[in-house]
Design a protein around this motif. Structure first.
Motif, PDB file in Angstrom:
ATOM      1  N   GLU A 181     -60.811 -34.374 -83.235  1.00  0.00           N
ATOM      2  CA  GLU A 181     -60.527 -34.583 -81.821  1.00  0.00           C
ATOM      3  C   GLU A 181     -59.525 -35.705 -81.577  1.00  0.00           C
ATOM      4  O   GLU A 181     -59.425 -36.252 -80.498  1.00  0.00           O
ATOM      5  N   ARG A 182     -58.749 -36.020 -82.596  1.00  0.00           N
ATOM      6  CA  ARG A 182     -57.754 -37.062 -82.407  1.00  0.00           C
ATOM      7  C   ARG A 182     -56.670 -36.647 -81.424  1.00  0.00           C
ATOM      8  O   ARG A 182     -56.021 -37.494 -80.807  1.00  0.00           O
ATOM      9  N   TRP A 183     -56.493 -35.351 -81.226  1.00  0.00           N
ATOM     10  CA  TRP A 183     -55.461 -34.895 -80.294  1.00  0.00           C
ATOM     11  C   TRP A 183     -55.757 -35.268 -78.845  1.00  0.00           C
ATOM     12  O   TRP A 183     -54.864 -35.369 -78.014  1.00  0.00           O
ATOM     13  N   LEU A 184     -57.053 -35.542 -78.552  1.00  0.00           N
ATOM     14  CA  LEU A 184     -57.394 -35.906 -77.195  1.00  0.00           C
ATOM     15  C   LEU A 184     -56.752 -37.220 -76.786  1.00  0.00           C
ATOM     16  O   LEU A 184     -56.398 -37.429 -75.629  1.00  0.00           O
ATOM     17  N   SER A 197     -53.842 -38.373 -77.824  1.00  0.00           N
ATOM     18  CA  SER A 197     -52.438 -38.112 -77.478  1.00  0.00           C
ATOM     19  C   SER A 197     -52.326 -37.381 -76.145  1.00  0.00           C
ATOM     20  O   SER A 197     -51.412 -37.641 -75.342  1.00  0.00           O
ATOM     21  N   TYR A 198     -53.248 -36.456 -75.899  1.00  0.00           N
ATOM     22  CA  TYR A 198     -53.231 -35.718 -74.629  1.00  0.00           C
ATOM     23  C   TYR A 198     -53.459 -36.655 -73.446  1.00  0.00           C
ATOM     24  O   TYR A 198     -52.780 -36.577 -72.412  1.00  0.00           O
ATOM     25  N   ALA A 199     -54.406 -37.565 -73.594  1.00  0.00           N
ATOM     26  CA  ALA A 199     -54.666 -38.517 -72.526  1.00  0.00           C
ATOM     27  C   ALA A 199     -53.464 -39.415 -72.281  1.00  0.00           C
ATOM     28  O   ALA A 199     -53.124 -39.742 -71.139  1.00  0.00           O
ATOM     29  N   ASP A 200     -52.821 -39.808 -73.365  1.00  0.00           N
ATOM     30  CA  ASP A 200     -51.618 -40.633 -73.201  1.00  0.00           C
ATOM     31  C   ASP A 200     -50.528 -39.865 -72.451  1.00  0.00           C
ATOM     32  O   ASP A 200     -49.823 -40.422 -71.600  1.00  0.00           O
ATOM     33  N   MET A 201     -50.378 -38.587 -72.763  1.00  0.00           N
ATOM     34  CA  MET A 201     -49.366 -37.783 -72.095  1.00  0.00           C
ATOM     35  C   MET A 201     -49.679 -37.634 -70.603  1.00  0.00           C
ATOM     36  O   MET A 201     -48.794 -37.755 -69.752  1.00  0.00           O
ATOM     37  N   ILE A 202     -50.955 -37.418 -70.255  1.00  0.00           N
ATOM     38  CA  ILE A 202     -51.356 -37.298 -68.858  1.00  0.00           C
ATOM     39  C   ILE A 202     -51.081 -38.598 -68.116  1.00  0.00           C
ATOM     40  O   ILE A 202     -50.613 -38.617 -66.969  1.00  0.00           O
ATOM     41  N   THR A 203     -51.360 -39.704 -68.765  1.00  0.00           N
ATOM     42  CA  THR A 203     -51.111 -41.014 -68.139  1.00  0.00           C
ATOM     43  C   THR A 203     -49.634 -41.199 -67.863  1.00  0.00           C
ATOM     44  O   THR A 203     -49.227 -41.664 -66.783  1.00  0.00           O
TER      45      THR A 203
END
Length: 299
Positions: free
Chosen positions: A22-25, A27-33
């Motif tokens: 689940e490390r991709w979460l 990066s996904y959260a960073d992208m949303i931010t």
């Protein structure tokens, strides 16, 4: 044989490291931010405020400790500054044509262009034409009766009007037609009816005689003003039928008591005006045509 105990795990051994799927979460959260920050910046720059822009420039200059660099950063895009200058000039001149992004969205529902007036349809034109023709017919009847009355000096005792019912011939003139609390026709009333009768008898329309009374008590002869007004209408009907030859099938009488006054008050003029009979030439046109009679007639 002596058995040997199975060897245990080596002391101090490490378990196999668990792989984090689940490390991709992160990066996904960073992208949303980052996207949220981008949209905030876009929204902020959609509403440019010159005063806040200057304050921001001065704040950055003080924060970085080098005014020249901060000014260079903010002044690096001449197109943006030109747009800011144009915006400031339009605001100063009082122009209301330029709105912010969200204000523009709000005005889409309010600044609605008025619809153009719809052209008159053939059916509407035909309806108005029919109303004008009917009004012209009633005006001819009125003018013919008025001419007969004028020839005998009686035209001042009758008031004409055209409404949605047809041609109304109002027998109103103080005590000319009826005495107070009485239904007998006066000699002048006989003369007016006789003058109008030739035209009325020759028509095809129905004739309605409407009796009215004022608010004063009817007296000992009549129980109420309903009976008094009905008797007045009946006396006019009988005169037209019995003396002037009006066909009985084309005429009717009704009493309205004091329920439909044309003048308010208890003065002598108002009381006399409401002591009346209306002789109505009922229009035979459809209701949709009769509704237009008042607007298309000359009175």
């Amino acid at each position: 044989m002596s058995g040997h105990a199975p060897k245990g795990r080596r002391k101090g051994g490490h378990e196999e490291e668990h792989e984090n799927h689940e490390r991709w979460l992160v990066s996904y959260a960073d992208m949303i931010t980052v996207l949220m920050a981008l949209f905030i910046v876009l929204f902020a720059i959609s509403q440019v405020d010159q005063q806040k822009y200057v304050e921001l420039k001065q704040s950055l200059a003080a924060g970085f400790g080098d005014a020249s660099q901060s000014v260079a950063v903010l002044d690096g895009n001449p197109d943006v500054l030109d747009a800011v200058s144009a915006l400031t000039e339009q605001e100063a001149s009082g122009s209301s044509d330029l709105v912010s992004a969200d204000e523009g969205l709000g005005q889409q529902g309010t600044n609605v262009i008025d619809p153009q007036p719809q052209p008159t349809t053939d059916a509407e034109e035909a309806l108005v034409a029919a109303a004008r023709a009917e009004a012209g017919h009633l005006e001819e009847i009125r003018d013919e009766i008025r001419t007969q009355l004028q020839s005998q000096g009686l035209d001042a005792f009758v008031k004409f009007r055209i409404d949605e019912r047809g041609l109304v011939m109002g027998l109103i003139a103080n005590d000319v037609f009826f005495a107070p609390a009485r239904a007998e026709l006066t000699p002048t009333a006989h003369q007016v009816l006789d003058a109008a009768a030739p035209t009325l008898v020759g028509l095809q329309e129905q004739i309605a005689i409407e009796g009215h009374a004022n608010v004063l008590p009817a007296g000992s002869r009549y129980a109420t003003n309903w009976e008094l007004s009905a008797d007045r209408a009946t006396q006019v009907l009988r005169h037209l039928v019995e003396r002037d030859g009006m066909p009985g099938r084309r005429i009717s009488a009704i009493g309205y008591g004091d329920a439909r006054p044309i003048a308010q008050g208890l003065d002598d003029a108002s009381l006399a005006a409401n002591r009346r009979v209306d002789l109505v030439v009922l229009s035979g046109a459809p209701e949709t045509v009769r509704e237009l009679l008042t607007s298309v007639s000359d009175g």
